[in-house]
Design an enzyme around this catalytic site. Structure first.
Site, PDB file in Angstrom:
ATOM      1  N   SER A  68      -0.628   1.480  -2.395  1.00 56.01           N
ATOM      2  CA  SER A  68      -1.505   1.521  -1.224  1.00 56.01           C
ATOM      3  C   SER A  68      -2.175   0.164  -1.015  1.00 56.01           C
ATOM      4  CB  SER A  68      -2.549   2.612  -1.431  1.00 56.01           C
ATOM      5  OG  SER A  68      -3.431   2.629  -0.361  1.00 56.01           O
ATOM      6  N   ILE A 121      -1.021  -2.747  -1.970  1.00 56.80           N
ATOM      7  CA  ILE A 121      -0.020  -3.708  -1.499  1.00 56.80           C
ATOM      8  C   ILE A 121       0.286  -3.464  -0.018  1.00 56.80           C
ATOM      9  CG2 ILE A 121       2.381  -4.450  -1.751  1.00 56.80           C
ATOM     10  CD1 ILE A 121       2.097  -3.814  -4.755  1.00 56.80           C
ATOM     11  N   TRP A 122       0.330  -2.195   0.357  1.00 58.20           N
ATOM     12  CA  TRP A 122       0.595  -1.840   1.765  1.00 58.20           C
ATOM     13  C   TRP A 122      -0.430  -2.491   2.687  1.00 58.20           C
ATOM     14  CZ3 TRP A 122       2.991   1.529   5.452  1.00 58.20           C
ATOM     15  CH2 TRP A 122       2.204   1.816   6.563  1.00 58.20           C
ATOM     16  N   HIS A 123      -1.680  -2.444   2.236  1.00 59.90           N
ATOM     17  CA  HIS A 123      -2.740  -2.872   3.139  1.00 59.90           C
ATOM     18  C   HIS A 123      -2.813  -4.373   3.365  1.00 59.90           C
ATOM     19  CE1 HIS A 123      -4.276   1.266   2.674  1.00 59.90           C
ATOM     20  NE2 HIS A 123      -4.659   1.049   3.917  1.00 59.90           N
ATOM     21  N   GLY A 124      -2.260  -5.183   2.472  1.00 54.72           N
ATOM     22  CA  GLY A 124      -2.313  -6.614   2.748  1.00 54.72           C
ATOM     23  C   GLY A 124      -1.778  -7.438   1.609  1.00 54.72           C
TER      24      GLY A 124
END
Lengths: 343, 362
Positions: free
Chosen positions: A323, A325-328
């Site tokens: 999560s 890593i997904w966000h930025g």
């Protein structure tokens, strides 16, 4: 194209609705689907024409892989299904990694090894995480034998359907494709349309009036951090909290509203998250389609809470790491993701 | 019965949809009408007599001023021209000027605005414009990167005007601003005051020297390459001489603005003195081919350039220098011609290469 842009509201959306309902009215159901896919690609390519190669390539490749999985693998060997699935997942992740994290990776290599590898300054195609995760879920479901019988046209429309294309929610095939297959939903339904208009207007209000207004305070605050008093800093951080929520949830409302205008019900993505009473409760209310994706396609396949306490914690940590890593592409997000599990 | 109920339910929703759409359209029309009528950016018409307009936004208002105001001559350029006064220019040149500067505007942007003036059937007598050295050696289509461009105002496409007439920032900002300005009893900003920043700054050596620091290491001398020469010529041909060739009826008063000695200090330290002068020479040779361009440079007015009391930073001079420039141009002082430009180049090359820059920092 953004939902809150003039070109979307005054040109694209009326054209898309008129064309779709006209073709369906003439009972050209297939043509209506193709038309909507074409409009969705226009919507996506409006940001940058070269993005079209990425999304079209991604759709074609993933559909091909799902067909191979559904056919029972290659060379008549069923075991190859798993290999194709693993290859598909890695290929999708590699694409995201390239666009989103390549420069981040080089920056870290440069800083750790004191090198000067040149950054590629890659422009991130909008919504790439959304449509990639969506397709990963499709591959996994294909492996589970849940996606048989979909045509390429249906698949392409499912992935590219413009309301959910660039900012979610991350929808699953069994939520969207059956709705398009239901010909009763191919006609103008005043109740749905009015609901769609209402939700769209609410989202537009949240985005333009509320989020953008908080945005002024945030821009001012972030631009004057060294001179902010404690109270101002608190207000700026609260403003950012609300800007983030109203911006994202407003955008999801607009997506949902447009979906309704086409008689397609999309998953609710937010459920008053700031009313949550704990971190766990918060994640059940914030970006719910991502939470569901992480739960269904990472946490549960890793064993969930069925393999003892330690494994449960490791699994939760893995979910938050992904999560983060997904966000930025930033260490702060990875740190956030890998510590959030603790709460 | 159930079918009938369903139908009446559907009718209810249909009526709601139609009413909502009609309401939205009425709101849009009211919203748009106010901005179209008052027209704070002069996109459709010149200022209305009953309102007083604040003129304070170059990239939003210059296009409308250029197309819809009545005038004979234009002052344009970068911040080097912002302190010019229409009243002085009118008196000295015997014409009726507007001032439409673009802060940090590159050659292309300024030329595009001038093209819009001609496209709106204006018979233009004089154009006064500056050429910044710092923007000379670059691609001919470069725009200022950090500026916001409302391109929807820069064309004749009615459809994209929606971005103007249904824009909440315009309605509640500029349009409302005109009403507030009028109610406050203020006058429409005149072209002496428009964009003039003179009173906002301090001038003098202390101020100028505090605005920059030299790199500790002196850079090797940079050579003006053939590619760069091509770039300068393309920039000049597309954005300067093309218009002069197309409009022989206009006299173009063009000038290289007198940046301060501190600007040359930085160039010297960066190894770019001759590089810049070579670029200027290439531009001069191209521009002098056109008889309706009168080209001036004040870089050889060393008394002016070396007196930091005239400056607020390396490049920007006070409004009194703008007044001198108008007089000098009108009297053809500092005029570059085919006969004198080589001497001019030689003079400035010698001066700026041999100046004792260390004396500035004592």
């Amino acid at each position: 194209m953004l939902f809150n842009s003039y070109v979307f509201i005054f040109l694209f959306l009326p054209l898309a609705l008129a064309g779709y309902y006209l073709l369906n009215y003439l009972k050209k159901y297939r043509a209506a689907g193709v038309f909507l896919t074409g409009m969705s690609l226009w919507f996506y390519g409006y940001f940058n024409k070269s993005y079209l190669f990425i999304i079209c390539g991604s759709i074609a490749a993933n559909y091909l892989l799902s067909v191979l999985i559904n056919r029972g693998g290659v060379w008549g060997k069923k075991e190859t299904r798993k290999i194709i699935l693993v290859f598909g997942i890695f290929a999708n992740i590699a694409v995201i990694f390239y666009f989103k994290y390549f420069d981040f990776f080089i920056e870290n290599v440069n800083s750790v090894f004191e090198k000067t590898f040149e950054l590629k300054n890659i422009a991130l195609p909008l919504g790439i995480s959304f449509f990639t995760f969506q397709q990963v879920s499709y591959l996994v479901d294909s492996y589970r034998g849940e996606t048989k019988g979909y045509t390429f046209g249906e698949y392409a429309l499912f992935v590219s359907f413009f309301p959910q294309l660039v900012a979610g929610p991350i929808v699953l095939h069994n939520e969207v494709i059956p709705q398009f297959r239901n010909y009763n939903k191919r006609f103008f339904i005043p109740e749905n349309f009015s609901k769609g208009m209402y939700i769209f207007a609410t989202g537009l209000f949240k985005k333009i009036i509320i989020a953008d207004t908080f945005g002024f305070a945030v821009t001012y605050g972030f631009g004057t951090i060294p001179t902010l008093s404690s109270l101002e800093a608190l207000l700026v951080s609260l403003s950012y909290t609300f800007q983030l929520y109203f911006d994202f949830s407003g955008y999801c409302d607009m997506a949902s509203g447009v979906g309704y205008m086409f008689n397609i019900e999309l998953l609710q993505n937010f459920n008053s998250p700031y009313k949550a009473t704990s971190i766990t409760d918060f994640w059940g209310r914030w970006h719910m389609s991502l939470t569901r994706f992480l739960r269904t396609y990472i946490y549960i396949p890793l064993g969930g809470n069925r393999k003892g306490k330690i494994r449960t914690y490791i699994n939760i940590m893995a979910v938050y790491l992904v999560s983060g890593i997904w966000h930025g592409a930033n260490w702060t997000f990875i740190l956030w993701g890998s510590t959030a599990w603790f709460f | 019965m159930a079918k009938k109920e369903k139908r009446s339910e559907a009718l209810k929703y249909k009526i709601w949809i139609i009413n909502t759409l009609i309401f939205a359209i009425i709101v849009f029309i009211i919203f748009a009408s106010i901005t179209i009528y008052i027209d704070p950016l002069f996109h459709y018409h010149k200022p209305l007599n009953k309102y007083k307009y604040p003129v304070n936004n170059e990239r939003y208002q210059n296009d409308g001023i250029t197309r819809n105001f009545k005038y004979e001559s234009i002052i344009t350029g970068t911040s080097m021209t912002e302190n010019f006064k229409k009243s002085e220019a009118d008196r000295i040149f015997g014409s009726d000027f507007i001032k439409v500067p673009f802060s940090g505007g590159h050659y292309k942007e300024i030329n595009e605005n001038l093209k819009r003036a001609y496209a709106s059937d204006k018979n233009i007598k004089y154009v006064i414009r500056c050429f910044d050295y710092s923007l000379l050696i670059e691609d001919k289509n470069t725009y200022r990167e950090d500026a916001e461009y409302p391109f929807y105002l820069y064309n004749n496409n009615l459809f994209d005007d929606v971005e103007y007439v249904l824009n909440k920032s315009i309605l509640f900002g500029q349009t409302r601003g005109v009403i507030k300005h009028t109610k406050a009893g203020l006058e429409t900003t005149n072209f002496d005051d428009y964009a003039n920043w003179n009173s906002a700054y301090n001038f003098g050596a202390e101020t100028v020297l505090s605005t920059y620091t030299l790199d500790e290491t002196v850079s090797p001398v940079q050579v003006f390459s053939e590619d760069e020469r091509r770039m300068v010529l393309e920039n000049i041909r597309q954005n300067v001489t093309g218009l002069a060739a197309a409009h022989p009826e206009t006299t173009f008063y063009y000038f290289f603005p007198p940046y301060s000695i501190c600007y040359w200090d930085v160039l010297k330290n960066d190894g770019q003195t001759d590089w810049r002068i070579d670029a200027e020479q290439a531009a001069i040779e191209e521009i002098l081919k056109y008889p309706n361009i009168k080209l001036y440079s004040f870089c050889n007015n060393f008394e002016l350039v070396c007196n930091l009391d005239n400056y607020k930073d390396q490049a920007h001079y006070g409004e009194w220098v703008n007044s001198w420039i108008l007089e000098w141009m009108h009297n053809d002082e500092y005029l570059l011609t085919k006969d004198n430009y080589k001497d001019y180049i030689k003079t400035i090359r010698e001066f700026y290469n041999s100046y004792d820059y260390s004396s500035l920092h004592k």
